[in-house]
Write a protein that holds these residues in place. Structure first.
Motif, short mmCIF file in Angstrom:
data_model
loop_
_atom_site.label_atom_id
_atom_site.label_comp_id
_atom_site.label_asym_id
_atom_site.label_seq_id
_atom_site.Cartn_x
_atom_site.Cartn_y
_atom_site.Cartn_z
N LEU A 25 18.38 70.03 9.01
CA LEU A 25 17.34 70.33 9.99
C LEU A 25 16.21 71.17 9.37
CD1 LEU A 25 16.36 69.92 12.83
CD2 LEU A 25 17.70 71.92 13.53
N ALA A 26 16.55 72.05 8.45
CA ALA A 26 15.51 72.84 7.78
C ALA A 26 14.57 71.92 7.01
CB ALA A 26 16.15 73.87 6.86
N TRP A 27 15.12 70.90 6.36
CA TRP A 27 14.30 69.95 5.62
C TRP A 27 13.46 69.10 6.56
CZ3 TRP A 27 13.13 70.65 0.84
CH2 TRP A 27 14.03 71.28 -0.02
N PHE A 28 14.07 68.67 7.67
CA PHE A 28 13.34 67.85 8.63
C PHE A 28 12.17 68.62 9.23
CE2 PHE A 28 12.85 65.68 12.78
CZ PHE A 28 12.56 64.42 12.31
N GLU A 29 12.41 69.86 9.59
CA GLU A 29 11.32 70.68 10.14
C GLU A 29 10.21 70.89 9.11
OE1 GLU A 29 10.81 71.73 13.31
OE2 GLU A 29 12.59 70.52 13.76
N ARG A 30 10.60 71.16 7.88
CA ARG A 30 9.61 71.32 6.81
C ARG A 30 8.76 70.05 6.68
NH1 ARG A 30 9.17 74.76 2.37
NH2 ARG A 30 7.97 73.89 0.64
N GLY A 31 9.42 68.90 6.73
CA GLY A 31 8.68 67.65 6.66
C GLY A 31 7.67 67.51 7.78
N LYS A 32 8.08 67.87 9.00
CA LYS A 32 7.16 67.80 10.14
C LYS A 32 5.98 68.74 9.94
CE LYS A 32 9.72 68.57 13.76
NZ LYS A 32 10.56 68.61 14.96
N TRP A 33 6.23 69.93 9.44
CA TRP A 33 5.14 70.89 9.24
C TRP A 33 4.14 70.37 8.21
CZ3 TRP A 33 8.95 75.50 8.36
CH2 TRP A 33 9.51 75.87 9.58
N PHE A 34 4.64 69.84 7.10
CA PHE A 34 3.73 69.37 6.06
C PHE A 34 3.04 68.07 6.45
CE2 PHE A 34 5.66 72.70 3.60
CZ PHE A 34 4.61 73.13 2.80
N LEU A 35 3.70 67.24 7.25
CA LEU A 35 3.05 66.04 7.75
C LEU A 35 1.87 66.43 8.65
CD1 LEU A 35 2.90 62.97 7.94
CD2 LEU A 35 4.52 63.10 9.84
N THR A 36 2.09 67.43 9.49
CA THR A 36 1.02 67.92 10.34
C THR A 36 -0.12 68.50 9.50
OG1 THR A 36 2.57 68.35 12.14
CG2 THR A 36 0.46 69.52 12.23
N ALA A 37 0.24 69.24 8.46
CA ALA A 37 -0.78 69.79 7.57
C ALA A 37 -1.59 68.67 6.92
CB ALA A 37 -0.14 70.67 6.50
N TRP A 38 -0.91 67.59 6.51
CA TRP A 38 -1.62 66.47 5.91
C TRP A 38 -2.56 65.81 6.92
CZ3 TRP A 38 -0.92 61.17 7.19
CH2 TRP A 38 -1.70 60.30 6.41
N LYS A 39 -2.07 65.63 8.16
CA LYS A 39 -2.90 65.00 9.18
C LYS A 39 -4.18 65.82 9.42
CE LYS A 39 -1.67 61.91 11.83
NZ LYS A 39 -1.92 60.47 11.89
N LYS A 40 -4.07 67.13 9.31
CA LYS A 40 -5.23 67.99 9.54
C LYS A 40 -6.12 68.11 8.33
CE LYS A 40 -3.27 70.67 13.25
NZ LYS A 40 -3.25 71.99 13.89
N SER A 41 -5.53 68.05 7.12
CA SER A 41 -6.31 68.31 5.91
C SER A 41 -6.66 67.06 5.12
CB SER A 41 -5.52 69.25 4.99
OG SER A 41 -4.42 68.57 4.39
N GLY A 42 -5.80 66.04 5.21
CA GLY A 42 -5.99 64.85 4.40
C GLY A 42 -5.62 65.02 2.94
#
Length: 144
Positions: A25-42
Motif C-alpha cells: 500500500l505504501a508503494w501504491f500510494e506513492r505511485g498515486k502521488w507521483f502520477l498526480t504530480a506528473w499530471k500537474k507538471s508534465g
C-alpha cells in the motif's frame, strides 16, 4: 509550484516509504502521488517514479487485480501500449478468479490524477473493469 514545496513533498513521500518499504500500500500510494504530480507538471521523471512505485506495489502484492489495472493505465499514459495490454490482461485474469464482489474491478477505479484544477477526484470515471477491458481488447489512443 515552488521548488521548496516540491522538495518538501519528496521528503515526505520518501519518509512515508521508509516507514515500511516492503508494504504494497505504501508503494501504491506513492505511485498515486507521483502520477498526480506528473499530471500537474508534465515532467517525465514524475511519471517514471509513478511507474516504478506501481511496479513495486505489484511485486509486493501480485494477486491484487487493481494494482495490475493501475499499472496498465499508467503504462498506457506513458505510451507503452504493449506492456499496458499485458498488465491489463493480468488484471482481468485475477479479477475473473476474485470471489469477493466488493473487490471486483467493476467496483473500483484506477487513479488518473485530477481532470482539472476544480476536480477533487483522482479516479477515472469509468470502472477499473472498463479501463482494463479497453486496454486489453482495443488500441487506445494516448490521452493528451
Amino acid at each position: 509550484g515552488e521548488q521548496s514545496d516540491w522538495d518538501d513533498f519528496v521528503k515526505a513521500a520518501d519518509a512515508f516509504q521508509a516507514l515500511n518499504p516492503r508494504h504494497h500500500l505504501a508503494w501504491f500510494e506513492r505511485g498515486k502521488w507521483f502520477l498526480t504530480a506528473w499530471k500537474k507538471s508534465g515532467q517525465q521523471a514524475h511519471l517514471d517514479e509513478a511507474l516504478a512505485a506501481f511496479r513495486e506495489a505489484v511485486k509486493h502484492y501480485p494477486n491484487k487485480a487493481l494494482y495490475h489495472a493501475q499499472l496498465a493505465w499508467t503504462l498506457h499514459l506513458a505510451g507503452d501500449q504493449e506492456n499496458a495490454s499485458l498488465a491489463a490482461d493480468t488484471a482481468w485474469k485475477l479479477d475473473q478468479r476474485m470471489p469477493h464482489k466488493e473487490q471486483k474491478l467493476a467496483r473500483q477505479h484506477v487513479v488518473d490524477g485530477p481532470a482539472n484544477a476544480a476536480s477533487a477526484s483522482l479516479d477515472r470515471e469509468e470502472t477499473a473493469e472498463q479501463t482494463v477491458d479497453r486496454l486489453r481488447t482495443t488500441p487506445v489512443e494516448k490521452p493528451s
